[in-house]
Write a protein that holds these residues in place. Structure first.
Motif, PDB file in Angstrom:
ATOM      1  N   GLN A   4      -6.009  -8.118  12.970  1.00 20.92           N
ATOM      2  CA  GLN A   4      -6.251  -8.634  11.632  1.00 20.92           C
ATOM      3  C   GLN A   4      -5.017  -9.338  11.049  1.00 20.92           C
ATOM      4  O   GLN A   4      -5.146 -10.240  10.235  1.00 20.92           O
ATOM      5  CB  GLN A   4      -6.672  -7.494  10.704  1.00 20.92           C
ATOM      6  CG  GLN A   4      -7.997  -6.862  11.124  1.00 20.92           C
ATOM      7  CD  GLN A   4      -8.238  -5.547  10.409  1.00 20.92           C
ATOM      8  OE1 GLN A   4      -7.614  -4.540  10.744  1.00 20.92           O
ATOM      9  NE2 GLN A   4      -9.117  -5.573   9.430  1.00 20.92           N
ATOM     10  N   ALA A  81      -5.091  -6.823   1.130  1.00 27.90           N
ATOM     11  CA  ALA A  81      -6.449  -6.926   0.588  1.00 27.90           C
ATOM     12  C   ALA A  81      -7.199  -8.095   1.226  1.00 27.90           C
ATOM     13  O   ALA A  81      -8.394  -7.965   1.552  1.00 27.90           O
ATOM     14  CB  ALA A  81      -6.395  -7.088  -0.933  1.00 27.90           C
ATOM     15  N   MET A  82      -6.525  -9.216   1.420  1.00 30.76           N
ATOM     16  CA  MET A  82      -7.179 -10.354   2.078  1.00 30.76           C
ATOM     17  C   MET A  82      -7.578  -9.988   3.503  1.00 30.76           C
ATOM     18  O   MET A  82      -8.685 -10.326   3.946  1.00 30.76           O
ATOM     19  CB  MET A  82      -6.258 -11.578   2.079  1.00 30.76           C
ATOM     20  CG  MET A  82      -6.099 -12.205   0.718  1.00 30.76           C
ATOM     21  SD  MET A  82      -5.275 -13.815   0.734  1.00 30.76           S
ATOM     22  CE  MET A  82      -3.740 -13.452   1.541  1.00 30.76           C
ATOM     23  N   ARG A  84      -8.180  -6.989   4.671  1.00 29.47           N
ATOM     24  CA  ARG A  84      -9.285  -6.008   4.599  1.00 29.47           C
ATOM     25  C   ARG A  84     -10.613  -6.684   4.251  1.00 29.47           C
ATOM     26  O   ARG A  84     -11.672  -6.200   4.623  1.00 29.47           O
ATOM     27  CB  ARG A  84      -8.948  -4.909   3.602  1.00 29.47           C
ATOM     28  CG  ARG A  84      -7.885  -3.971   4.110  1.00 29.47           C
ATOM     29  CD  ARG A  84      -7.623  -2.782   3.175  1.00 29.47           C
ATOM     30  NE  ARG A  84      -6.608  -1.931   3.759  1.00 29.47           N
ATOM     31  CZ  ARG A  84      -5.307  -1.981   3.475  1.00 29.47           C
ATOM     32  NH1 ARG A  84      -4.875  -2.821   2.549  1.00 29.47           N
ATOM     33  NH2 ARG A  84      -4.459  -1.200   4.088  1.00 29.47           N
ATOM     34  N   ALA A  85     -10.521  -7.820   3.539  1.00 31.10           N
ATOM     35  CA  ALA A  85     -11.730  -8.566   3.161  1.00 31.10           C
ATOM     36  C   ALA A  85     -12.204  -9.490   4.277  1.00 31.10           C
ATOM     37  O   ALA A  85     -13.223 -10.162   4.131  1.00 31.10           O
ATOM     38  CB  ALA A  85     -11.463  -9.370   1.888  1.00 31.10           C
ATOM     39  N   GLY A  86     -11.471  -9.541   5.396  1.00 31.12           N
ATOM     40  CA  GLY A  86     -11.915 -10.310   6.550  1.00 31.12           C
ATOM     41  C   GLY A  86     -11.071 -11.512   6.914  1.00 31.12           C
ATOM     42  O   GLY A  86     -11.330 -12.159   7.929  1.00 31.12           O
ATOM     43  N   ALA A  87     -10.076 -11.843   6.096  1.00 31.01           N
ATOM     44  CA  ALA A  87      -9.197 -12.964   6.443  1.00 31.01           C
ATOM     45  C   ALA A  87      -8.249 -12.539   7.557  1.00 31.01           C
ATOM     46  O   ALA A  87      -7.769 -11.402   7.569  1.00 31.01           O
ATOM     47  CB  ALA A  87      -8.404 -13.418   5.219  1.00 31.01           C
TER      48      ALA A  87
END
Length: 177
Positions: A4, A81-82, A84-87
């Motif tokens: 990630q 956070a980005m 974790r949001a899929g970025a």
């Protein structure tokens, strides 16, 4: 698990930005490239001039205070956070405090799949790049060349004094899952 975040740690002018751009070009999925330079460039003058912020000395030394650390923490929370949001994130950083810096970043990225990459470059070569760039305080590259790696644990390391950015990026890409 799928990678990630790719963290590229190396001193100033070591070649992290070039590697990041190459990774964006060769990796099959889109990756967002963020740099500690982006954070510094976004800071208000008060943080760049105050003793609690970040200061750059005439010989290339960098000092960071509590005010900078507070903003840096918020920055890292946002990056996490980005992710974790899929970025997918490539983080180009300079661990001024070596292993202590890595620990701060690691805490913020806890629970994410991170590929830790050391970007090494001979101090003299980095100093030459620094001069050629013309946008850095002289001496920064030489001062940071080794200290940013002290106490840091990596999944792999690349050396931009021995290989071009694209070659380094291809090596890193083989470790991205």
């Amino acid at each position: 698990m799928t990678t990630q975040v790719i963290v590229l740690n190396g001193g100033s002018s070591s070649g992290k930005t070039g590697i990041s751009r190459c990774l964006q070009a060769i990796l099959p999925q889109p990756w967002i490239s963020l740099s500690v330079d982006d954070l510094v460039d976004a800071l208000p003058t008060s943080v760049l001039e105050g003793t609690s912020g970040i200061t750059f000395g005439e010989q290339g030394e960098v000092a960071v205070g509590a005010g900078f650390r507070e903003i840096e923490s918020a920055w890292m929370i946002g990056i996490a956070a980005m992710a974790r949001a899929g970025a997918r994130i490539i983080l180009d950083d300079v661990f001024l405090s070596g292993g202590e810096s890595q620990d701060r970043v690691r805490r913020q990225l806890e629970g994410l799949e991170v590929l830790w990459v050391g970007v090494r470059c001979d101090a003299e070569i980095a100093a030459g790049r620094e001069i050629a760039r013309g946008d850095r305080t002289g001496g920064m590259a030489a001062q940071q060349a080794d200290v940013v790696h002290e106490g840091v644990t990596y999944n792999l390391e690349v050396d931009t004094a021995k290989a071009e950015s694209l070659t380094c990026a291809r090596t890193i890409a083989t470790h991205v899952t």
